[in-house]
Scaffold this motif. Sequence first.
Motif, PDB file in Angstrom:
ATOM      1  N   MET A  16       0.829  -1.201   0.000  1.00  0.00           N
ATOM      2  CA  MET A  16       0.000   0.000   0.000  1.00  0.00           C
ATOM      3  C   MET A  16       0.871   1.262   0.000  1.00  0.00           C
ATOM      4  N   MET A 474      -8.363  -8.268   7.286  1.00  0.00           N
ATOM      5  CA  MET A 474      -8.915  -7.165   6.513  1.00  0.00           C
ATOM      6  C   MET A 474     -10.393  -7.407   6.199  1.00  0.00           C
ATOM      7  N   THR A 477     -13.621  -5.582   1.366  1.00  0.00           N
ATOM      8  CA  THR A 477     -13.266  -4.544   0.385  1.00  0.00           C
ATOM      9  C   THR A 477     -11.759  -4.353   0.309  1.00  0.00           C
ATOM     10  N   GLN A 478     -11.104  -4.252   1.481  1.00  0.00           N
ATOM     11  CA  GLN A 478      -9.653  -4.093   1.502  1.00  0.00           C
ATOM     12  C   GLN A 478      -8.960  -5.312   0.896  1.00  0.00           C
TER      13      GLN A 478
END
Length: 530
Positions: A16, A474, A477-478
């Motif tokens: 990320m 997580m 969505t993540q």
Amino acid sequence: MNQKQESPFGNPRFLMALALTFFGLWGWQYYLSKKFPQKPTEQVAAATTASGTATVAPSEAQMNPAASGTVAAATTAPVVEEEKTFSYEDEKVKFEVSSKGLGVKKFTLKKYTDRKGAHIQFESAEGQAELLANNNVVNFSVEKTGESQFIGTATVDGKKITRKLTFNKDTESFDSETEFDAGFDTLSLKLFQKHHKPESTSFLTPSFEQQDFIWIEAGSTKSESIAGLKENEGFLKTAPAATLASIGTQYFTAASINRSDIVPSVSNKVENNMASVNISYNLKDAKITKVSQAIYLGPKVTNILAKIDKQLTETLNYGMFGFISAILMKLMVFMFGIFGNWGLAIIALTLVVRAVLLPFNVMSFRSAQAMQKVKPKLDAIREKFKDDPMRMNKETMAVMKENNANPLSGCLPMLIQIPIFFALWRAIGSSIEIYQQPFFGWITDLSYHDPFFVFPILMGITMFLQQKMTPTTMDPTQAKILNFMPILFTLFMLTLPSGLTLYNFVSALFGVIQQYFLLKETKNNSPAVA
């Protein structure tokens, strides 16, 4: 973030951060280009030919000699001496020295070729580093006084000027010394390089080809990239005083280092798809009768650049983490001395770097373990005190302190690894040492992209395996966003040098093995956590 993460390419936070860094830098550059657009190239009063030389409209007397009568005879233009050239060649280079400004023409590197197999040549309509006095080319009477030494003498407006140009075979550079009578306004010389356009300008499949002006002004190194200029787009950037001036790609450069008692001004320009550096000495108020420079046309080989002048190593342009890149480059050269293959040297360098970073990766893994252990308690606290933020923060800190869980201890290793990642990236991607060097099999040039995209695909598969091996908490969505990371990085690597993709693949493979043993240790020591 409650993941068990230890290797850069399997660590979601690292990925990320890396993605955000790439997009952030790209967005910032895009913003600056819109807010501060480049100034257009200065308009030239005279029309310019395709070669970039000015052509002046003929006078009335030239068009109609009879109309000027006897005046035409009295103002006949001076006869320009015929250009003479002198050749030099050894096992590494060959070139010609012209009587026009004692400039260097057809400078060819015999040991380096381009992608089409032609020898690398510094070629332009004007000679490299030819001397101009008061903005006019000096026509010298040249004498070759040695195998690689040339002395030119001339008289300009009644003032004598002498230039000595010596080619040093051991450093493949020129020493230029010019002595002159007082009374000149300016002395100048130019360096040229054809403007190169990257093969790709897409963000997902970028080109690693670079071209930039680099100069040193008041002890500070500055650069301007011109790789993104469009066809026939102009560029102009000046510096009032520069001790180093150069134009180059990531592998080759044309540069001048000032060795005079006066510092010249520099004008960096792109016009008609030709990049030029104009180095000009203002002599109006200067009480000197001599200027000198070291001139280099050739590959960016670190030890050669340093031998000529330490300032010249700035043309390597490793970026903001250059001091780390220089260390990694020395280590890679050392590895090449052991294995005799640059591909194996890259693999060895990658393993050494990953081994050095291993303690930080383990620290990140332990931090993720601790955070995962307390996550149920933290979730309960957030739910219980959702209407009381101060109490929620207080209880959260108490739980984390009780369990020795600190999210920052997991982020710190990532912050340490990111500079090393970019430094290694630049060291491998910009090193002439791996230019057109083979590895094994289908990889015949480590500085060019993998022709069959094997390493980018293997790297993507390895990153995907790391993600599957890494337990995660997580939300869906993540998790979906993270699943696109291997695809994104695979696309990003398709057109980059195979030496870089080799490094990334080996690094990711090391991460998979590291992940396996850390997970195995966790299962043996703490089955509940596993």
